[in-house]
Structures are given as C-alpha cells and as structure tokens.
Design an enzyme around this catalytic site. Structure first.
Site, PDB file in Angstrom:
ATOM      1  N   THR A  80      35.538  33.598  46.495  1.00 19.60           N
ATOM      2  CA  THR A  80      36.421  34.677  46.034  1.00 19.60           C
ATOM      3  C   THR A  80      35.647  35.575  45.052  1.00 19.60           C
ATOM      4  OG1 THR A  80      37.315  33.305  44.251  1.00 19.60           O
ATOM      5  CG2 THR A  80      38.577  33.363  46.295  1.00 19.60           C
ATOM      6  N   GLU A 137      31.562  44.066  54.056  1.00 15.63           N
ATOM      7  CA  GLU A 137      32.996  44.029  53.775  1.00 15.63           C
ATOM      8  C   GLU A 137      33.594  45.402  54.055  1.00 15.63           C
ATOM      9  OE1 GLU A 137      34.157  41.696  50.335  1.00 15.63           O
ATOM     10  OE2 GLU A 137      35.625  43.247  49.873  1.00 15.63           O
ATOM     11  N   ILE A 150      37.217  33.082  35.350  1.00 15.90           N
ATOM     12  CA  ILE A 150      37.880  32.679  36.603  1.00 15.90           C
ATOM     13  C   ILE A 150      37.488  31.249  36.963  1.00 15.90           C
ATOM     14  CG2 ILE A 150      38.166  33.218  39.067  1.00 15.90           C
ATOM     15  CD1 ILE A 150      37.743  36.196  38.326  1.00 15.90           C
ATOM     16  N   MET A 158      30.978  29.406  35.629  1.00 14.44           N
ATOM     17  CA  MET A 158      32.117  28.914  34.839  1.00 14.44           C
ATOM     18  C   MET A 158      32.531  29.958  33.808  1.00 14.44           C
ATOM     19  SD  MET A 158      33.916  26.238  35.139  1.00 14.44           S
ATOM     20  CE  MET A 158      34.330  24.552  34.662  1.00 14.44           C
ATOM     21  N   GLY A 159      32.739  31.179  34.268  1.00 17.60           N
ATOM     22  CA  GLY A 159      33.310  32.212  33.395  1.00 17.60           C
ATOM     23  C   GLY A 159      34.826  32.036  33.362  1.00 17.60           C
ATOM     24  N   HIS A 193      39.943  40.340  50.902  1.00 15.84           N
ATOM     25  CA  HIS A 193      39.684  40.621  49.472  1.00 15.84           C
ATOM     26  C   HIS A 193      41.001  40.809  48.705  1.00 15.84           C
ATOM     27  CE1 HIS A 193      36.336  42.211  46.621  1.00 15.84           C
ATOM     28  NE2 HIS A 193      37.302  41.611  45.924  1.00 15.84           N
ATOM     29  N   ARG A 195      31.907  37.562  45.394  1.00 15.43           N
ATOM     30  CA  ARG A 195      31.421  38.734  46.115  1.00 15.43           C
ATOM     31  C   ARG A 195      30.735  38.243  47.382  1.00 15.43           C
ATOM     32  NH1 ARG A 195      34.427  41.374  43.612  1.00 15.43           N
ATOM     33  NH2 ARG A 195      34.022  43.232  42.338  1.00 15.43           N
TER      34      ARG A 195
HETATM   35  C1  DGY Z   1      37.365  42.498  40.994  1.00 15.65           C
HETATM   36  O1  DGY Z   1      38.143  42.987  40.174  1.00 15.65           O
HETATM   37  O2  DGY Z   1      36.148  42.529  40.861  1.00 15.65           O
HETATM   38  C2  DGY Z   1      37.984  41.831  42.164  1.00 15.65           C
HETATM   39  O3  DGY Z   1      37.066  41.531  43.154  1.00 15.65           O
HETATM   40  C3  DGY Z   1      39.142  42.646  42.700  1.00 15.65           C
HETATM   41  O4  DGY Z   1      40.018  41.726  43.262  1.00 15.65           O
END
Ligand code: DGY
Length: 330
Positions: free
Chosen positions: A239, A270, A161, A158-159, A289, A241
């Site tokens: 979304t 990836e 993003i 819960m940072g 990505h 890593r």
């Molecule tokens: C980041 O900035 O770490 C993201 O994965 C790029 O979209």
C-alpha cells in the site's frame, strides 16, 4: 482585495467544492478535469501567471513544468507521498512544497489489513464463486485460507503507517518484525515488535507489508532476490508505492509460486493496463490505489492541502512542508 487581484492558483483536478471552502475569497482558481492523468493541456496558459499549484500524486511537477511557472510560490500536494515532485528543483527556486501527513494513517493501515485478510482468506475468489453459482454446499475443504493469529507479519518501514498497521496486527495476535531505524524500546515492547534486517524479515515472515516512501533507495527494493527469500506461502501487501516492487519479478514469483500471493493497492505502472498479466494471476489481488479513500480522510487531505497552499500564498511557513530548508536565510 478585488477578486481580479487575488493570486491565481492552478488546481490540477476538480474536487468536491465542500473540500475547498478554505480557499474561498483567498485566491482565483483554474481547475483541470477530475480524471486528468497528467498536467492537462487546458491549464498550460495559466502557468505563466500561477502563484500556487494544488496537485495530486499523479501529476509530475518537474523542472520542465516549473520553468513554465516563473511566479509559483507554493506547491501543495494532496498526498503524504511526494515522489511525483522534483523537490530539489522546487527548493532551488525557494518554493515550499506541502504534503498531507497524519490524516491518512488510519485509513491506509485499515486498507492494509483489509487486503491482508482478503488475500489470506481468498475473499475475492470466494465471493466470485458464490455469485457465479459455485457455492453448492458448506464445503469442509473449500476456500481454505491462512490464519493470522500466531503468524508473523514483517513490516518494511515503521513510520506512522507502519506503526498503525503494527497496532492492528497485534490485535489479530500476529508476531511482528520490522525494518527501519529502531523504535524506542518502550514502543517496541508495547507492540511486541522486533527490528531485523530486510533479508531476515523476508525469510521469517508469513506476511510482508510495505510502508516505505518511494526514494532512489527504495525504488525496486523488492526484486527477484528478495522475493526468492520469502516463504512459499507468504503474502506480499503493498500500500506504499508501486515502484518499490519490481513488477516483472513479482509476476514471475506469482506465476512460479515462489510466494503464496500478493495484494496490491499500488502498482508500477499505475494504473496497470487492463490486459496486464498480473490481473490474470489468481493469487494476486489488485485495487486502484484506495488506501486513503474514506470520505473523512480524503476531505481532511484536501483541507490540509488547502492550508498548505494558503500559507504559501500568504508568505507563512507551510504547516506541513517537505523542504523546510527554503526558509533558511539566503
Ligand atoms: C498518499 O497520500 O501518498 C497516498 O498514496 C494517497 O492515498
């Protein structure tokens, strides 16, 4: 200063010139190809002289590379995540490392919701069917998906993003669980979010979305045991890593229907090779990505990376430094 006396900076990839205007007249640059998947051989001869390194998240900045760059004074990563960089090795050399937090929060949260909605409502399959002639009539029982309203979203991490996703999901009428250090009570109640441990989040959620950085603790944190805890209709969104999820376990979970589906912006490896079996899974949506891939966001990321780079070259504190201990008195 005469151009030849300006510090030399390696840009590992070519980027749109209008993103880099802040560097004009401040440094000399050598630039790698736009599609480099690793530190390009053409840049090797410049490492000995380079004072700055501007890199992307695909470039491994490790002991080996640092050894070949004895004059390096700053590493600026055009990403918020910096798991590609051996920060300890940089710190040992008192090289500050910059990243680009904040500017990509909204774009990444938007893509998280887009993936969640696309997977929930089978948008890729429905679109493919329409294009390929399988839209015969309005079909009462065709392309049925899941509701968001009233369902539970589990947010792992819960940072910034994670919170931006929570705000969006609240707008869709979802109930929220999260794992992380506790939010202040007023933010918890504003979001209607409840903090729980990971096993409870996995058992109770209809959708699970990952927003943790990749660290030794989070690497592989979603494996067979965790996937088996999830509801059989649950959708996993990543979304963050790729290596946070164990790919082999996810493939098995999708093949054997332990979970309902997955929507991945990031994968391990990836990119995935084109013949990877995850692509053959109809319940797996994969995009390359693109969490931060909006015109404004990518430009802001580049500008922030330039600001970090210039601060490092000029001996100022980086505006966004991941190893501020380099500034401690020796
Ligand atoms: C980041 O900035 O770490 C993201 O994965 C790029 O979209």
């Amino acid at each position: 200063m005469a151009a030849e006396n300006l510090p030399l900076v390696i840009l590992t990839h070519s980027l749109p010139a209008e993103w880099l205007t802040k560097l004009e007249g401040k440094c000399r640059t050598v630039v790698g190809p736009w599609d480099a998947t690793h530190f390009d051989a053409s840049l090797e001869p410049y490492l000995a002289e380079a004072e700055g390194l501007f890199c992307l998240l695909t470039i491994k900045v490790d002991e080996e590379l640092l050894k070949r760059a004895p004059k390096l004074r700053v590493v600026s990563n055009m990403a918020v995540g910096y798991d590609n960089i051996d920060v300890a090795a940089c710190t040992a050399r008192r090289i500050p490392v910059g990243n680009t937090p904040g500017v990509l929060t909204a774009a990444t949260a938007d893509l998280t919701m887009a993936l969640l909605l696309a997977a929930a409502r089978q948008i890729p399959q429905a679109s493919k069917d329409a294009r390929e002639g399988r839209w015969i009539t309005w079909s009462p029982a065709g392309w049925l998906g899941a509701d968001l309203e009233g369902t539970t979203l589990g947010i792992v991490g819960m940072g910034k993003i994670g919170r931006a996703v929570a705000q969006r999901a609240k707008g869709f009428g979802m109930k929220l669980l999260y794992t992380d250090i506790p939010l202040p009570p007023e933010i918890e109640s504003e979001l209607g979010a409840k903090r729980v441990e990971l096993p409870e989040l996995l058992r109770e959620s209809d959708f699970v979305t990952l927003h943790v950085p990749l660290t030794p603790e989070t690497r592989g944190m979603i494996g067979e045991e965790q996937l088996r805890m999830m509801k059989p209709h649950a959708i996993l969104v990543n979304t963050a890593r790729g290596p946070v999820v164990q790919t082999a376990a996810l493939l098995k979970a999708l093949q054997q229907n332990w979970i309902g589906g997955a929507a991945l912006d990031v994968t391990d490896p990836e990119p995935l090779p084109p013949d990877h079996p995850l692509y053959a899974q109809p319940n797996c949506l994969i995009v390359p990505h693109i969490g931060s891939a909006t015109r404004n966001t990518r430009r802001r990321m580049a500008e922030l990376a330039c600001e970090n780079l210039l601060a490092g070259l000029e001996g100022r504190h980086l505006p966004n430094c991941v190893n501020p201990e380099v500034y401690a008195e020796a």
